[in-house]
Design a protein around this motif. Structure first.
Motif, PDB file in Angstrom:
ATOM      1  N   SER A 155       0.777  -1.270   0.018  1.00  0.00           N
ATOM      2  CA  SER A 155       0.156   0.000   0.041  1.00  0.00           C
ATOM      3  C   SER A 155       0.820   1.151  -0.105  1.00  0.00           C
ATOM      4  O   SER A 155       0.860   2.282  -0.728  1.00  0.00           O
ATOM      5  N   LEU A 188       2.372   1.752  -3.505  1.00  0.00           N
ATOM      6  CA  LEU A 188       1.184   2.169  -4.339  1.00  0.00           C
ATOM      7  C   LEU A 188       0.929   3.588  -4.304  1.00  0.00           C
ATOM      8  O   LEU A 188       0.863   4.565  -5.213  1.00  0.00           O
ATOM      9  N   LEU A 192      -5.810   6.262  -9.168  1.00  0.00           N
ATOM     10  CA  LEU A 192      -6.252   4.931  -8.956  1.00  0.00           C
ATOM     11  C   LEU A 192      -5.256   3.957  -8.225  1.00  0.00           C
ATOM     12  O   LEU A 192      -5.520   3.154  -7.364  1.00  0.00           O
ATOM     13  N   LEU A 193      -4.027   4.451  -8.093  1.00  0.00           N
ATOM     14  CA  LEU A 193      -2.808   3.646  -7.443  1.00  0.00           C
ATOM     15  C   LEU A 193      -3.156   4.329  -6.003  1.00  0.00           C
ATOM     16  O   LEU A 193      -2.752   3.548  -5.053  1.00  0.00           O
ATOM     17  N   LEU A 245      -6.399   2.412  -4.511  1.00  0.00           N
ATOM     18  CA  LEU A 245      -5.886   0.990  -4.064  1.00  0.00           C
ATOM     19  C   LEU A 245      -4.945   0.977  -2.642  1.00  0.00           C
ATOM     20  O   LEU A 245      -5.258   0.215  -2.100  1.00  0.00           O
ATOM     21  N   ALA A 281      -7.362   1.593  -0.035  1.00  0.00           N
ATOM     22  CA  ALA A 281      -8.071   0.414   0.306  1.00  0.00           C
ATOM     23  C   ALA A 281      -7.200  -0.508   1.214  1.00  0.00           C
ATOM     24  O   ALA A 281      -7.651  -1.150   2.079  1.00  0.00           O
ATOM     25  N   GLY A 282      -6.025  -0.975   0.795  1.00  0.00           N
ATOM     26  CA  GLY A 282      -5.261  -1.850   1.545  1.00  0.00           C
ATOM     27  C   GLY A 282      -4.997  -1.418   2.970  1.00  0.00           C
ATOM     28  O   GLY A 282      -5.136  -2.226   3.926  1.00  0.00           O
TER      29      GLY A 282
END
Length: 373
Positions: free
Chosen positions: A16, A19, A30-31, A34, A37-38
């Motif tokens: 994470s 990213l 978008l990265l 993500l 979210a992680g």
């Protein structure tokens, strides 16, 4: 309670962060999403698991004393005394080197569940059981929580016993009022012990000084001094027997002594490491044999034997030759020497001493049963 992140969680965190940095440098939202979210998954997992299971867990051993090789179980009683549903968890219990894990299902409010698992009984001796460890983890395996509850218990594994006959060739049991066949002999002149009064005991046998000290009535218990006596010497020296041979010797000793006690013989157990007492109860005898360990002492196991006119039967369990045995024939009859270091079973009589050579407990018992009366 101890909560920790698993390797998978550290991997998710590291990915994470990577990213997030890549999203910032390359300008890809978008990265960054993500990465968020992680991080959110790890945070939610921590919040899910960090709460301690609000349950009452009780572990009971039954039986808490068992013969080697016989089954012993632990019963786990789990109660959810809260008004909320309790998530599933794992209860881990150590029994010596063996670990048992019980998957406890989710419990409804005020729900109760019972689980059973086996305990190891393949080796003689005390087995420490517990304490219990409750483990919970999230569905993704990112966070684990461990908490120890309750106290440790002890399972006592008694030595394995074999079918043996009672030692013969000793003075026959009798009483001054006539012959008897079984049960303790009371009313003679030999004081065996002090015990608590039970209805039916002779009032004249009450020991008033002991009663005053104990705060309850204590009576003298008498036995016939001429009832058969069995003296067993168990060699605990590491120089005489290996660990496996010593366990074999303990099993043979338990087999002989228990049968002798059940037939009404008076027993005495002696070892080179300091054990020397009269056996009063079979349960106490088995407890002591279960806890008995070898010693590096070099003392002669026969040194502590009393020299009397009629000491009864003498049984010596060892792996080393004892030159003093023939000299004890004037004090003990019969004298049986059991050597557990031979590869083959054999029996003979030398200088008035019955000599048994054996390689296992069963072969020693078979030879013992063949000893002439």
């Amino acid at each position: 309670m101890r909560t920790r992140l698993t390797l998978r969680a550290w991997g998710v965190l590291a990915g994470s962060v990577a990213l997030l940095v890549a999203g910032q440098l390359l300008g890809y939202p978008l990265l960054q999403v993500l990465a968020g979210a992680g991080l959110a998954v790890v945070l939610v997992s921590v919040l899910t698991v960090v709460r301690r299971p609000k349950v009452v867990v009780e572990r009971v051993l039954y039986p808490d004393r068992v013969e080697c090789g016989q089954p012993a179980l632990a019963r786990l009683l789990v109660r959810n005394e809260s008004t909320r549903r309790q998530p599933a968890f794992v209860a881990a219990d150590n029994a010596g080197p063996h670990q048992s894990e019980v998957a406890v299902a989710a419990l409804a409010p005020n729900g109760v569940a019972t689980y059973h698992y086996e305990l190891p009984t393949s080796r003689r001796g005390p087995v420490a059981v517990g304490p219990l460890v409750l483990r919970r983890s999230d569905p993704f395996g990112l966070v684990s929580c461990r908490v120890s509850i309750g106290s440790a218990a002890t399972l006592l594994v008694h030595p394995k016993r074999y079918a043996v006959r009672t030692a013969t060739g000793i003075r026959q049991r009798h009483h001054f009022e006539g012959p008897v066949s079984a049960g303790p002999l009371r009313g003679s002149i030999d004081l065996r012990r002090l015990r608590e009064y039970v209805p039916g005991d002779e009032v004249r046998h009450v020991h008033w000084k002991a009663s005053a000290r104990a705060g309850r009535l204590m009576v003298r218990e008498y036995v016939d001094p001429d009832q058969p006596r069995l003296q067993l010497v168990l060699d605990t020296r590491t120089s005489a027997l290996t660990a496996g041979q010593f366990d074999t010797a303990v099993s043979v000793a338990a087999s002989i002594l228990v049968v002798a006690a059940q037939s009404g013989q008076r027993l005495r157990l002696t070892t080179p490491c300091g054990t020397d007492h009269d056996v009063q109860a079979v349960s106490d005898l088995l407890d002591e044999l279960a806890k008995l360990e070898q010693s590096a002492t070099t003392n002669n196991p026969l040194e502590a034997l009393p020299v009397t006119r009629d000491g009864g039967a003498l049984v010596v369990l060892t792996g080393a030759g004892l030159a003093d045995l023939p000299n004890l024939r004037s004090s003990y009859r019969p004298v049986v020497y059991i050597d557990l270091t031979h590869d083959e079973q054999a029996f003979h009589t030398a200088a008035g001493v019955h000599v048994i050579h054996a390689h296992s407990a069963q072969s020693a018992v078979d030879a013992w049963n063949a000893v002439p009366a």
